[in-house]
Design a protein around this motif. Structure first.
Motif, mmCIF file in Angstrom:
data_model
loop_
_atom_site.group_PDB
_atom_site.id
_atom_site.type_symbol
_atom_site.label_atom_id
_atom_site.label_comp_id
_atom_site.label_asym_id
_atom_site.label_seq_id
_atom_site.Cartn_x
_atom_site.Cartn_y
_atom_site.Cartn_z
ATOM 1 N N UNK A 239 0.841 -1.205 0.000
ATOM 2 C CA UNK A 239 0.000 0.000 0.000
ATOM 3 C C UNK A 239 0.877 1.257 0.000
ATOM 4 N N UNK A 240 1.944 1.232 0.816
ATOM 5 C CA UNK A 240 2.853 2.384 0.878
ATOM 6 C C UNK A 240 3.473 2.665 -0.484
ATOM 7 N N UNK A 241 3.852 1.604 -1.197
ATOM 8 C CA UNK A 241 4.479 1.765 -2.517
ATOM 9 C C UNK A 241 3.504 2.412 -3.512
ATOM 10 N N UNK A 242 2.239 1.978 -3.471
ATOM 11 C CA UNK A 242 1.237 2.565 -4.379
ATOM 12 C C UNK A 242 1.077 4.058 -4.091
ATOM 13 N N UNK A 255 1.028 4.334 5.992
ATOM 14 C CA UNK A 255 1.131 2.921 5.601
ATOM 15 C C UNK A 255 2.454 2.328 6.069
ATOM 16 N N UNK A 256 3.531 3.097 5.966
ATOM 17 C CA UNK A 256 4.842 2.616 6.431
ATOM 18 C C UNK A 256 4.857 2.363 7.936
ATOM 19 N N UNK A 257 4.097 3.168 8.665
ATOM 20 C CA UNK A 257 4.100 3.058 10.128
ATOM 21 C C UNK A 257 3.301 1.856 10.640
ATOM 22 N N UNK A 258 2.402 1.320 9.826
ATOM 23 C CA UNK A 258 1.533 0.233 10.282
ATOM 24 C C UNK A 258 2.295 -0.961 10.879
ATOM 25 N N UNK A 259 3.351 -1.476 10.211
ATOM 26 C CA UNK A 259 4.029 -2.658 10.767
ATOM 27 C C UNK A 259 4.673 -2.432 12.130
ATOM 28 N N UNK A 260 5.148 -1.213 12.405
ATOM 29 C CA UNK A 260 5.797 -0.991 13.704
ATOM 30 C C UNK A 260 4.782 -0.587 14.777
ATOM 31 N N UNK A 276 12.728 -1.597 -1.996
ATOM 32 C CA UNK A 276 12.303 -0.223 -2.240
ATOM 33 C C UNK A 276 12.237 0.634 -0.993
ATOM 34 N N UNK A 277 12.360 0.005 0.184
ATOM 35 C CA UNK A 277 12.250 0.764 1.433
ATOM 36 C C UNK A 277 13.395 0.489 2.412
ATOM 37 N N UNK A 278 13.597 -0.770 2.810
ATOM 38 C CA UNK A 278 14.532 -1.069 3.888
ATOM 39 C C UNK A 278 15.429 -2.253 3.550
ATOM 40 N N UNK A 289 14.334 3.877 11.492
ATOM 41 C CA UNK A 289 14.362 4.285 10.089
ATOM 42 C C UNK A 289 12.954 4.552 9.554
ATOM 43 N N UNK A 290 11.987 3.726 9.981
ATOM 44 C CA UNK A 290 10.598 3.916 9.553
ATOM 45 C C UNK A 290 10.061 5.271 10.009
#
Length: 364
Positions: A239-242, A255-260, A276-278, A289-290
């Motif tokens: 989702x973050x990539x889109x 969207x990036x923050x959701x996993x943490x 593409x991110x980490x 980093x997130x």
């Protein structure tokens, strides 16, 4: 073709001999004398054999001739694989659970009833074994979804797969083979998860359909949130990539923050790379980093109030280190001051139009 079929028939005979040796080995009382490498070699041979006997790639007429002359040699191999796997020590059964998912589903998708029954028998055994442990259930679910994605990349999206856990003999076979109370709920969970992924995979490619894709991805997130962190994180980054591609900076940040936010693990746990991110890094490194990336995206999107909130979270991480990270705290305070200044100086106007969305079964 004839030479190849003779070769495969010979390999099938070799697999049969291999199985006898393996079954004798599995019956040895001394567990230390069991040979897991023997099972790995047997499994590899069987999987190569099955991959090279994909009769469905031939035309119906040619497939009919092959079966008339040689029979469907796969039908003899899957029961051999199933019997051998069931006679293994439990640790070997569990370790190879994920490798048997794709062959089982391949047979379930076959057009002939005999192949479907053979595949259902194997997959039912996998489910019964997975029910013993939460980790095994997670492993089976992840492998099943991955197999569905593999089929999709090969152009195989069959409604039969979607209904495999409702209309096939799998539920009956599973429920008659185990007394686990959550057997039916696990089958329902698998069925729903597959349906959601098939819905996602059926959405046409291209930017025009990205809104539909994001909606389905959020439905998958809500479904797996309390069940499957691996898939949850993967879909969140998707989702973050889109959003990043469409320069939706604020949406990308959240969207990036959701996993943490939704999943906490030990700080030193090493997490896999996110393309593409980490890079591959520890959870603590990923968390820092997130937040840094999210703050930058929130800054670009002029969502400074949210950015300040996450800067304070990052500052606390630096302050709670064994030896306070003064350099990190300094950078946080500078960034916070910059955002406060932006809030004070910048004129942010309400948008001139809104997008309205309707969600739920109550809307057509």
């Amino acid at each position: 073709i004839e030479l190849r079929m003779y070769l495969l028939t010979t390999i099938a005979s070799t697999i049969d001999l291999f199985q006898r040796n393996l079954l004798e080995n599995s019956q040895v009382e001394n567990a230390n004398s069991r040979n897991p490498e023997l099972w790995s070699a047997f499994l590899e041979l069987v999987l190569i054999f099955l991959k090279n006997t994909n009769l469905e790639k031939f035309s119906p007429a040619k497939r009919r001739v092959i079966i008339q002359r040689f029979g469907d040699v796969r039908l003899a191999i899957i029961p051999v694989l199933r019997e051998t796997w069931k006679n293994l020590p439990f640790d070997l059964q569990a370790s190879s659970l994920h490798e048997l998912v794709e062959p089982a589903l391949t047979f379930i998708l076959n057009s002939t009833r005999t192949c479907q029954d053979v595949g259902s028998d194997l997959f039912s055994d996998l489910v019964v074994t997975a029910l013993i442990s939460k980790n095994f259930k997670l492993k089976l679910e992840v492998s099943t979804v991955k197999a569905v994605q593999t089929f999709a990349s090969e152009g195989i999206l069959n409604s039969q797969l979607e209904n495999a856990f409702k209309t096939s003999s799998i539920p009956e076979k599973v429920l008659s083979s185990t007394s686990e109370p959550d057997a039916q709920s696990f089958l329902d969970q698998l069925s729903t998860h597959i349906s959601l992924n098939l819905e996602l995979l059926r959405i046409p490619m291209g930017n025009y359909h990205d809104d539909e894709r994001v909606i389905v991805l959020h439905r998958i997130l809500n479904f797996v949130k309390d069940k499957n962190p691996t898939i949850y994180n993967k879909r969140a980054y998707q989702i973050a990539k889109i959003h990043l591609d469409f320069k939706n900076s604020v949406e990308c940040a959240f969207a990036l923050l959701l996993p943490i936010v939704d999943f906490q693990v030990e700080e030193l746990t090493v997490l896999p790379e996110v393309e593409g991110f980490f890079p591959s890094q520890t959870f603590k490194e990923r968390k820092i980093k997130t937040i840094e990336m999210a703050v930058d995206y929130l800054d670009v999107g002029q969502s400074w109030e949210n950015g300040i909130e996450w800067i304070k979270n990052l500052q606390k991480i630096y302050e709670d280190e064994e030896f306070c990270n003064f350099s990190g705290v300094t950078q946080c305070l500078k960034k916070e001051a910059e955002m406060l200044s932006n809030i004070q100086k910048s004129e942010r106007f309400l948008p001139t139009y809104y997008r309205v969305g309707f969600y739920g079964q109550g809307f057509p």
